[in-house]
Design a protein around this motif. Structure first.
Motif, PDB file in Angstrom:
ATOM      1  N   GLN A  58       1.548   7.444 -13.513  1.00 26.26           N
ATOM      2  CA  GLN A  58       1.411   7.137 -14.923  1.00 26.26           C
ATOM      3  C   GLN A  58       0.127   8.009 -15.632  1.00 26.26           C
ATOM      4  N   ALA A 116      -4.785   2.469  -2.956  1.00 24.01           N
ATOM      5  CA  ALA A 116      -3.550   2.135  -3.325  1.00 24.01           C
ATOM      6  C   ALA A 116      -2.584   3.340  -4.440  1.00 24.01           C
ATOM      7  N   PRO A 117      -3.090   2.756  -5.201  1.00 21.97           N
ATOM      8  CA  PRO A 117      -2.474   3.290  -6.053  1.00 21.97           C
ATOM      9  C   PRO A 117      -2.368   5.099  -6.767  1.00 21.97           C
ATOM     10  N   TYR A 118      -4.039   5.521  -5.941  1.00 24.49           N
ATOM     11  CA  TYR A 118      -4.640   7.512  -5.795  1.00 24.49           C
ATOM     12  C   TYR A 118      -3.337   7.656  -4.878  1.00 24.49           C
ATOM     13  N   MET A 162      -2.690   8.755 -10.441  1.00 21.83           N
ATOM     14  CA  MET A 162      -2.204   7.932  -9.631  1.00 21.83           C
ATOM     15  C   MET A 162      -0.496   8.642  -9.035  1.00 21.83           C
ATOM     16  N   LYS A 163      -0.483   7.366  -7.790  1.00 18.03           N
ATOM     17  CA  LYS A 163       0.737   7.850  -7.135  1.00 18.03           C
ATOM     18  C   LYS A 163       1.958   8.220  -7.572  1.00 18.03           C
ATOM     19  N   ASP A 164       2.079   7.218  -8.935  1.00 18.94           N
ATOM     20  CA  ASP A 164       3.066   6.591 -10.378  1.00 18.94           C
ATOM     21  C   ASP A 164       3.461   7.621 -11.185  1.00 18.94           C
ATOM     22  N   ALA A 204       0.947  -0.987  -0.133  1.00 15.80           N
ATOM     23  CA  ALA A 204       0.186   0.325   0.144  1.00 15.80           C
ATOM     24  C   ALA A 204       0.877   1.131   0.093  1.00 15.80           C
ATOM     25  N   GLY A 256     -12.255  -0.860 -16.692  1.00 13.04           N
ATOM     26  CA  GLY A 256     -11.582   0.275 -16.803  1.00 13.04           C
ATOM     27  C   GLY A 256     -10.703   1.057 -15.571  1.00 13.04           C
ATOM     28  N   GLY A 265      -6.779   8.046 -15.400  1.00 15.77           N
ATOM     29  CA  GLY A 265      -6.688   8.678 -14.647  1.00 15.77           C
ATOM     30  C   GLY A 265      -6.461   7.919 -12.745  1.00 15.77           C
ATOM     31  N   PRO A 273      -8.316   2.040 -12.919  1.00 15.34           N
ATOM     32  CA  PRO A 273      -7.330   2.308 -12.881  1.00 15.34           C
ATOM     33  C   PRO A 273      -6.667   1.354 -11.954  1.00 15.34           C
ATOM     34  N   ALA A 274      -7.037   1.703 -10.597  1.00 19.04           N
ATOM     35  CA  ALA A 274      -6.912   1.049  -9.790  1.00 19.04           C
ATOM     36  C   ALA A 274      -6.735  -0.507  -9.830  1.00 19.04           C
ATOM     37  N   TYR A 304      -1.298  -2.662 -11.360  1.00 15.50           N
ATOM     38  CA  TYR A 304      -1.442  -2.412  -9.762  1.00 15.50           C
ATOM     39  C   TYR A 304      -2.079  -3.143  -8.369  1.00 15.50           C
ATOM     40  N   GLY A 310       1.893   2.041  -2.934  1.00 11.98           N
ATOM     41  CA  GLY A 310       0.847   1.865  -4.545  1.00 11.98           C
ATOM     42  C   GLY A 310       0.644   0.874  -5.457  1.00 11.98           C
ATOM     43  N   VAL A 311       1.084  -0.290  -5.043  1.00 12.36           N
ATOM     44  CA  VAL A 311       0.646  -1.557  -4.818  1.00 12.36           C
ATOM     45  C   VAL A 311      -0.390  -1.871  -4.387  1.00 12.36           C
ATOM     46  N   THR A 312      -2.073  -2.822  -4.313  1.00  9.94           N
ATOM     47  CA  THR A 312      -2.500  -3.171  -3.517  1.00  9.94           C
ATOM     48  C   THR A 312      -2.336  -5.060  -3.425  1.00  9.94           C
ATOM     49  N   SER A 328      -9.675   6.905 -18.279  1.00  6.51           N
ATOM     50  CA  SER A 328      -9.907   6.313 -17.341  1.00  6.51           C
ATOM     51  C   SER A 328     -10.174   7.081 -15.690  1.00  6.51           C
ATOM     52  N   PHE A 329     -11.247   7.056 -14.441  1.00 11.88           N
ATOM     53  CA  PHE A 329     -11.792   7.144 -13.532  1.00 11.88           C
ATOM     54  C   PHE A 329     -12.429   6.633 -12.472  1.00 11.88           C
TER      55      PHE A 329
END
Lengths: 275, 127
Positions: free
Chosen positions: B104, B30-32, B100-102, A92, A253, B107, A255-256, A261, A95-97, B68-69
């Protein structure tokens, strides 16, 4: 001239016999859903008609969890559980789950289903308290008709477990066990074994405006001693909800939920076991 | 009584934690990066008004990138004024989002939007 067709004397009795067989098969099939131990259904007329003590508090209502869903403070975890916990936390932060089971539509299960943001309805009758969760249309039955827990060899393991409740004064005490453990974690962080059990002490507080639930959880395979946390829930008066299914298309679609991720656990089912 | 410095620090930490929680709880956020909000302008490709979460796709103004969001559940967004027809295909829109944290190009979480008629929806922090 009108022609009248004569009934086929061989077909009619055969058709009647087929209909009779289908009817019998249907009745037998319906009966096959009955409780394996012969227990009266919680909503059976005969059960509802029995002289059950009325609930001292009517918990019926709609509630939302307050605060963050995690069950903090965490107990002293056993080494394998601690390893997973650390891996999820490190992921976390980067930034990776790690171990995104719920996002991938595995049921969140108890206890997280109680605290995970979404509202739930509590519907109480004398023989049972039903909790209907908006989150993934989950459901919990807490039986209050005096029954005992099922033989775990017969009960189908479930993510929300088998809950039996009784009243101690105005506190509902619920003992939940017989859990499904496959892909069942406490918020991705803590694995669960078949020794997992939860005791909840549920009280209506502040004149019914809120619920307080003290969760005491044990799983000697994964942590030491009792893991006890109290959570509160706020009553809501203008809140109905519609279904919220987790579908194959749910994460399209997002992103997370992209592959880059998500980090899966290297988990294989035991030899010969099918999931 | 004004909070002390120590109290402010605690409140700040709590506020940061709140920002990082995925409000819908369906999956990890986590990626956001919930501590940052950014804007991008484009045209609407698709809008999904659904539980357990809504999603919006837009094409960048230069047409090069599809963004994409994800957003909160429709059940929550409806109370904030979002509707099934809030984002119409091909309409111009400015999206306010958590990146995104990284870093990229893609969205993050939908925070708010400025629609083609200038109307705003959700949260639009001052620039």
């Amino acid at each position: 001239m009108t022609r009248h067709r004569q009934p086929n004397v061989r077909i009619v009795p055969t058709a009647l016999a087929v209909i009779a067989c289908l009817t019998l098969d249907g009745a037998a099939q319906e009966a096959a859903w009955e409780n394996a131990n012969g227990q009266l259904g919680s909503l059976a007329r005969a059960n509802l008609a029995q002289d059950h003590a009325p609930h001292p508090v009517d918990l019926t209502g709609t509630y939302t969890p307050e605060g963050f869903w995690e069950f903090q403070p965490f107990p002293k975890l056993k080494p394998a559980a601690q390893e997973l916990f650390d891996r999820v936390r490190a992921g976390a932060a980067a930034g990776v789950t790690v171990n995104e089971v719920t996002g991938e539509c595995w049921p969140p299960g108890m206890p997280i289903i109680m605290t995970r943001v979404w509202p739930f309805h509590v519907i109480a009758v004398e023989t049972a308290i039903v909790i209907v969760f908006n989150f993934e249309n989950q459901i919990r039955w807490i039986y209050t008709d005096g029954r005992q827990h099922s033989d775990p060899n017969v009960y189908v393991p479930s993510y929300n477990g088998e809950s039996i409740g009784h009243w101690e004064g105005e506190t509902l005490v619920v003992d939940t066990r017989n859990f499904e453990t496959h892909k069942h974690f406490i918020d991705r962080l803590v694995p669960l074994s078949d020794q997992f059990r939860i005791t909840e002490r549920i009280s209506s507080i502040e004149g019914g405006d809120r619920l307080s639930i003290e969760f005491t959880m044990v799983d000697p395979e994964n942590w030491e001693g009792n893991w006890t946390v109290t959570k509160t829930f706020r009553r809501q008066e203008r809140m109905d909800f519609v279904e919220s299914p987790c579908l194959p298309s749910t994460n399209e679609g997002l992103p997370a939920m992209g592959e880059r991720y998500i980090e899966q656990l290297d988990e294989e089912p035991p030899d010969g076991e099918q999931r | 009584m004004l909070p002390t410095f120590k109290g402010s620090a605690v409140l700040g930490a709590l506020a940061a934690a709140v920002l990082l929680w995925p409000a819908h709880g369906h999956h990890s956020g986590a990626p956001y990066d919930g501590t940052k909000t950014m804007r991008i302008e484009g045209t609407v490709e698709s809008w999904r008004f659904a539980n357990p979460h809504c999603s919006l796709q837009i094409r960048s103004a230069d047409g090069s990138t599809l963004w994409s969001f994800e957003a909160n559940p429709a059940g929550m967004l409806a109370a904030q004024g979002y509707r099934r027809d809030t984002f119409k295909p091909s309409a111009r829109v400015t999206v306010v989002y958590n990146p995104m944290k990284d870093g990229q190009p893609g969205g993050g979480r939908l925070v708010g939007a400025i629609l083609s008629d200038g109307a705003t929806i959700g949260q639009i922090p001052a620039q």
